[in-house]
Design an enzyme around this catalytic site. Structure first.
Site, PDB file in Angstrom:
ATOM      1  N   ASP A 172       0.645  -1.389   0.111  1.00 32.47           N
ATOM      2  CA  ASP A 172      -0.390   0.098  -0.212  1.00 32.47           C
ATOM      3  C   ASP A 172       0.885   1.729  -0.092  1.00 32.47           C
ATOM      4  OD1 ASP A 172      -2.377  -1.464   0.224  1.00 32.47           O
ATOM      5  OD2 ASP A 172      -2.597  -1.401   2.429  1.00 32.47           O
ATOM      6  N   LYS A 219      -3.785   2.672  -2.726  1.00 34.52           N
ATOM      7  CA  LYS A 219      -4.722   2.801  -2.121  1.00 34.52           C
ATOM      8  C   LYS A 219      -4.818   3.693  -1.088  1.00 34.52           C
ATOM      9  CE  LYS A 219      -7.817  -0.548  -1.817  1.00 34.52           C
ATOM     10  NZ  LYS A 219      -8.863  -2.055  -1.289  1.00 34.52           N
ATOM     11  N   MET A 241      -9.474   6.227   9.330  1.00 36.16           N
ATOM     12  CA  MET A 241      -9.806   6.873   8.236  1.00 36.16           C
ATOM     13  C   MET A 241     -11.101   7.862   7.959  1.00 36.16           C
ATOM     14  SD  MET A 241      -9.432   3.576   5.481  1.00 36.16           S
ATOM     15  CE  MET A 241     -10.406   2.057   6.724  1.00 36.16           C
TER      16      MET A 241
END
Length: 475
Positions: free
Chosen positions: A248, A270, A383
């Protein structure tokens, strides 16, 4: 002086240790582990040596050293601390062509006792020629971290299959290629999980098709939050075994630097709201490289099974018959809270912790806001930087006090870590003032106020007044 490496078969053979103190005890213990018949000669013994003598594990020659003690042994260790006596023992041993080790005296010793990494039946010995034993011990400590304990189990399995392997592959070069492919395949992972029967079956299939294609596999590996020191030992080994690393964007360069130098690195970028590589494309890459016989590491920030789609990837691998294993990582909630000095639970303030994601509007609408708004718990929101206004509105709207402390941990555990604190009432404004950006973890609850008093890593927390936050905790 250059030493010739030698591993001695001492099982059932007589070895003499002169000296009954702590050093003699340590030497006797190692010799007993090797199966030697140990005799200790000394006027007195340590309590442990005395117990061994009474139990018949060792023979005790009570008294001061006598020449006839050297009539039977194959090896001699002098561990009395008496240099004059040591010189006499060495001279007598030399006359009898006996190898002798004088503890802490390399010049007089005819053999050295190395520092050992024990993965029985595999043994790694490190020697500095007796001149820098501390250096040898430090190297042993490093090798202890790097050499997988499963190597011993693999060696035992291969010992049982040795005749079968030699019969199938009489050519040395062919056997070498077979062993290389075996080490690159899934057998070690199966042994690590205690599945020796499956490991033997995989090895037998590989042996039956010794000239066939290599067998690929995938490791789902959690990279942790960024500090390479938080990577697990198993994770480090996986990176050093990898042919291909699918990582990632947020995996730190320091963690990637630990990987095998010639491994192919493919960034599958991502991040919230910016998917350059779809999940389907990641699945296709795993399949492509594993099917080509490669050892693939799917490297994810944090832990693969905490908001990392690790379950989806395992389902895909299982569906396509690809061997896999999972190596957990330290997830952001644990690492960011620890590096910010925020205990996720505290008997005075929080008896539970919830891990939630606010990745998008759809996920926010599925959360149980009445339960999340309850007091005496800690919320760790992944997030969530783009949804701070909604998070504040929902929590306060469902009864959480506007004075509830928060801590935003940006780049947790990394050198550039920042911690921004405040209360739900000013959460959005504080984040805007300090321009908080991803990756950042939001911690909500009374414990967040402790960031000011318990901070230990990086720069001090920004935003809230320490006195005000301490009062919030007390309230």
């Amino acid at each position: 002086m250059k030493l010739y490496p030698l591993f001695a078969e001492l099982s059932g053979r007589h070895v003499l240790v002169v000296g009954g103190g702590a050093v003699g005890e340590r030497k006797a213990a190692g010799l007993l582990d090797a199966g030697a018949r140990v005799t200790v000669g000394a006027p007195e013994l340590t309590p442990t040596l005395r117990q061994w003598a009474e139990a018949g594990r060792i023979r005790w020659l009570a008294g001061r050293f006598d020449d006839h003690w050297l009539d039977e042994p194959w090896l001699v260790i002098a561990a009395t601390g008496d240099s004059t006596l040591h010189a006499r023992i060495v001279a007598l041993a030399e006359a009898r062509r006996l190898f002798v080790n004088v503890v802490d005296d390399a010049e007089r010793s005819s053999f050295q006792v190395p520092a050992v990494v024990d993965r029985a039946p595999v043994t790694i010995a490190i020697s500095s020629g007796g001149h820098a034993p501390m250096l040898a011990r430090m190297l042993r400590e490093r090798l202890e971290l790097l050499v997988d304990p499963v190597i011993g189990s693999l060696a035992s399995m291969l010992a049982d299959m040795r005749g079968q392997i030699r019969a199938r592959l009489p050519d040395l070069a062919a056997r070498r290629r077979f062993y290389q492919r075996l080490l690159e395949g899934p057998a070690q992972g199966l042994l690590r999980r205690g599945q020796r029967g499956l490991a033997e079956a995989v090895t037998e299939r590989l042996l039956a098709s010794a000239d066939g294609a290599a067998v690929g596999s995938v490791v789902l590996l959690g990279a942790g939050p960024g500090d390479p020191g938080l990577l697990t030992l198993r994770g480090l080994r996986a990176l050093n075994e990898a042919d291909v690393i699918l990582h990632d964007r947020l995996v730190s360069t320091e963690v990637l630097a630990l990987a095998r130098r010639d491994a192919e690195r493919i960034e599958v970028a991502k991040q919230a709201g910016n998917h350059h590589t779809t999940q389907g494309q990641i699945h296709a890459l795993m399949l492509q490289h594993a099917a080509a016989g490669k050892r693939v590491v799917r490297l994810k920030g944090g832990d693969p099974f905490v908001f990392g789609r690790g379950g989806e990837e395992l389902e895909f691998l299982r569906e396509h018959g690809i061997a896999y294993e999972v190596v957990p990582g330290i997830t952001a909630a644990l690492a960011c809270a620890a590096y910010a000095g925020v205990p996720l639970t505290h008997r005075d303030h929080a008896q539970s912790v919830r891990l939630v994601t606010a990745h998008c509007q759809g996920s926010i609408d599925t959360l149980d806001w009445p339960a999340l708004a309850q007091e005496r718990q800690t919320l760790a929101v992944y997030m969530g930087t783009s949804e701070l206004a909604v998070i504040r509105q929902r929590l306060i709207g469902h009864g959480r006090a506007a004075s509830t402390p928060f801590a935003l941990v940006e780049n947790g555990s990394r050198a550039e870590q920042r911690v921004i604190t405040g209360t739900l009432a000013n959460l959005v404004e504080r984040a805007a003032t300090y321009r908080v950006s991803s990756p950042a973890l939001l911690i909500i609850g009374e414990v967040a106020a402790l960031a000011h008093t318990l901070a230990w890593f990086g720069t001090p927390p920004l935003g809230a007044d320490p006195v005000a936050t301490s009062e919030a905790v007390a309230a």
